[in-house]
Design an enzyme around this catalytic site. Structure first.
Site, short mmCIF file in Angstrom:
data_model
loop_
_atom_site.label_atom_id
_atom_site.label_comp_id
_atom_site.label_asym_id
_atom_site.label_seq_id
_atom_site.Cartn_x
_atom_site.Cartn_y
_atom_site.Cartn_z
CB SER A 305 23.30 18.89 5.67
OG SER A 305 23.55 17.94 6.66
CG ASP A 316 17.54 30.31 15.69
OD1 ASP A 316 16.90 30.87 14.78
OD2 ASP A 316 17.29 29.15 16.06
CE LYS A 330 20.86 15.10 5.00
NZ LYS A 330 21.76 14.67 6.08
#
Length: 548
Positions: A305, A316, A330
């Site tokens: 999460s 990224d 999740k």
């Protein structure tokens, strides 16, 4: 929130408890819900049908029934048809569930464990009522306010309920201490106790810091900011951020931590829901404390999460090197909705996406039962031990800011894969841990050596304290007494890990959490890989090179 544990403090490399990840990753805000405008007639018909059936059952069924329990059961089964993370929390469980994300609580300030149905003090918390009253590691709590808790088959939740209470109230504890024949009575005044989510923050060497974040609770960002600033003042130029086993929590705390590392105005995460009501984008916006230093993030299958949001954003933007194993996966956003009776609905309203466009959520189209087995299936197909066992669909290929290839489809795959330690991957070792044998033995070991430990510094302990073969055999014998049949071959395989763990647990009782992690460091494969990457500068090189 987390699955019920016999231990109330972090276990070293414990197996992932799936339910710890299921309920975390929530958005804060007022209740925005209103009756459906898409199909109001169908909603009304469903409501009336359920009300009618429940009324008939309550009035006409041959046996007496608890209509409220039936309603709770029906709601939970209904939500299972939606996704694995939409959940209903009954009113009687809501306070306990919310406590996981609170930054403090009212209590006596003691960490305890249950050893053979005996409540045993692991450590009094610094500055808390228990420490101020003189409670010690190894003290056994026999009774709370005159009611026996020893030998009562209580769970940790039962013990918590008795020890916690309103600030300023008094609780009387009857204790038995090693070496004394008569119990002692302690009267403690409950006070506010910090519920830290930054487990430890210290310098591994003169330039390299280590911070472990166990969850993203209400006070996590403030704790993290303070720890980061302190390490910077102590000379930290490189950092290892440990998110292993972190099941998530409040999204905004995770994005604020990300903002400390990401320079400029860059996207951290975005959400996409039905229509545009729950669509959002979060960007870095402040001058962070550590925007330039080398950064490694440790992740594993227990990172879920909000911790995946943080790890995905740093990956990224090529800001950090990720080390470990693929995260849980999740990526569904829950909105907490308080219902009239005090119960709570946590309803999935959107999906998380990393800045490159990757969905974090793993598939769940085969139902909740299959979803719950997914981690076990990873182990069965060898994903925990071999990087080439992880397969990604070509159409789920994405690019980082520097053009490196990353993949969507569920979870965040680290840049450097580290397999689980096969030396401790055996049933005998796992059974010793599950039966709490290792922790109980370590606490007894600490008590046996306490006089000499009090004369040692932490550095002297690290150099001189060793766990002998005789003590390992005694550990095995203790396990046999508790039903863990001795396996000599498995004991030899896991001997090195057991020696380090026992030493670390003794260090924790004697010197605190920092000492525990310092001892465990040499056996921590992921951390050792991270330190090698920082030492040889491969973090900078790897994050600049496009990959296929």
């Amino acid at each position: 929130m987390a699955a019920r544990k016999r231990s109330v403090w972090a276990r070293w490399r414990q197996p992932i408890l799936l339910s710890a990840a299921l309920a975390c990753g929530v958005l804060l805000g007022a209740n925005p819900f209103r009756p459906s405008e898409q199909n109001p007639d169908a909603t009304a018909r469903g409501y009336l049908k359920f009300k009618e059936i429940l009324s008939y059952v309550d009035r006409e069924y041959v046996d007496s029934v608890n209509a409220e329990e039936l309603s709770d059961y029906a709601i939970k089964r209904l939500l299972e048809r939606l996704d694995p993370h939409s959940t209903y929390i009954p009113a009687k469980e809501q306070q306990q569930a919310a406590a996981f994300l609170q930054s403090d609580y009212d209590g006596v300030g003691v960490e305890f464990n249950l050893f053979r149905d005996t409540v045993t003090v692991v450590s009094p918390l610094s500055g808390g009522p228990a420490e101020q009253a003189g409670m010690q590691p190894g003290d056994r709590i026999l009774a709370v306010d005159g009611q026996n808790v020893s030998g009562q088959h209580y769970t940790t939740d039962h013990v918590f309920a008795r020890l916690r209470g309103p600030r300023g109230s008094t609780v009387r504890l009857l204790l038995l201490r090693r070496g004394q024949t008569r119990p002692m009575m302690f009267a403690l005044t409950r006070n506010r106790i910090p519920n830290s989510s930054v487990d430890v923050a210290y310098l591994i060497d003169e330039q390299t810091g280590y911070i472990k974040v166990s969850r993203f609770a209400a006070g996590t960002y403030d704790e993290f900011k303070a720890a980061l600033g302190r390490l910077r003042r102590e000379g930290m130029e490189k950092l290892v951020l440990d998110l292993r086993g972190n099941p998530g929590g409040y999204l905004d705390r995770a994005t604020k931590v990300a903002d400390e590392f990401i320079a400029g105005t860059r996207k951290i995460v975005y959400t996409d829901g039905k229509g545009d009501q729950y669509d959002s984008q979060t960007f870095s916006r402040v001058l962070g404390e550590f925007e330039d230093g080398q950064l490694v993030v440790l992740v594993d299958e227990g990172s879920a999460s909000a911790s995946e949001v943080l790890a995905g954003a740093l990956q990224d933007h090529d800001r950090a090197l990720l080390v470990g194993r693929r995260t849980f996966g999740k990526g569904l956003v829950q909105q907490p909705i308080t219902l009239n009776d005090g119960s709570e609905l946590r309803l999935t309203i959107a999906r998380y996406y990393t800045p490159s466009g990757r969905s974090i959520q793993k598939p769940y189209r085969n139902g909740v039962a299959a979803y719950d087995r997914e981690l076990q299936e990873r182990y069965a197909r060898g994903e925990a031990f071999h990087a080439d066992s992880v397969h990604f669909a070509p159409e789920l290929r994405f690019r980082t800011s520097h053009g490196r290839t990353v993949y969507g489809g569920g979870g965040i795959m680290p840049d450097l894969f580290v397999p689980r330690d096969t030396l401790v991957n055996n049933r005998y070792y796992a059974r010793l841990q599950a039966a709490n044998v290792v922790r109980e033995f370590a606490l007894n070991l600490y008590q046996q050596h306490r006089p000499e430990l009090e004369q040692m510094t932490q550095q002297q302990f690290a150099r001189t304290f060793e766990v002998s073969d005789v003590q390992l055999q005694a550990l095995a014998a203790r396990g046999a007494q508790d039903g863990v049949r001795t396996d000599a071959a498995s004991l030899r395989r896991s001997a090195a890990a057991l020696r380090v763990q026992l030493k670390a647990l003794v260090a924790r009782s004697a010197y605190g959490k920092d000492a525990y992690y310092a001892v465990m460091r040499d056996q921590d494969l992921e951390l050792q890989q991270a330190l090698r990457a920082l030492q040889n500068g491969s973090t900078k090189l790897a994050l600049k090179q496009p990959s296929e």
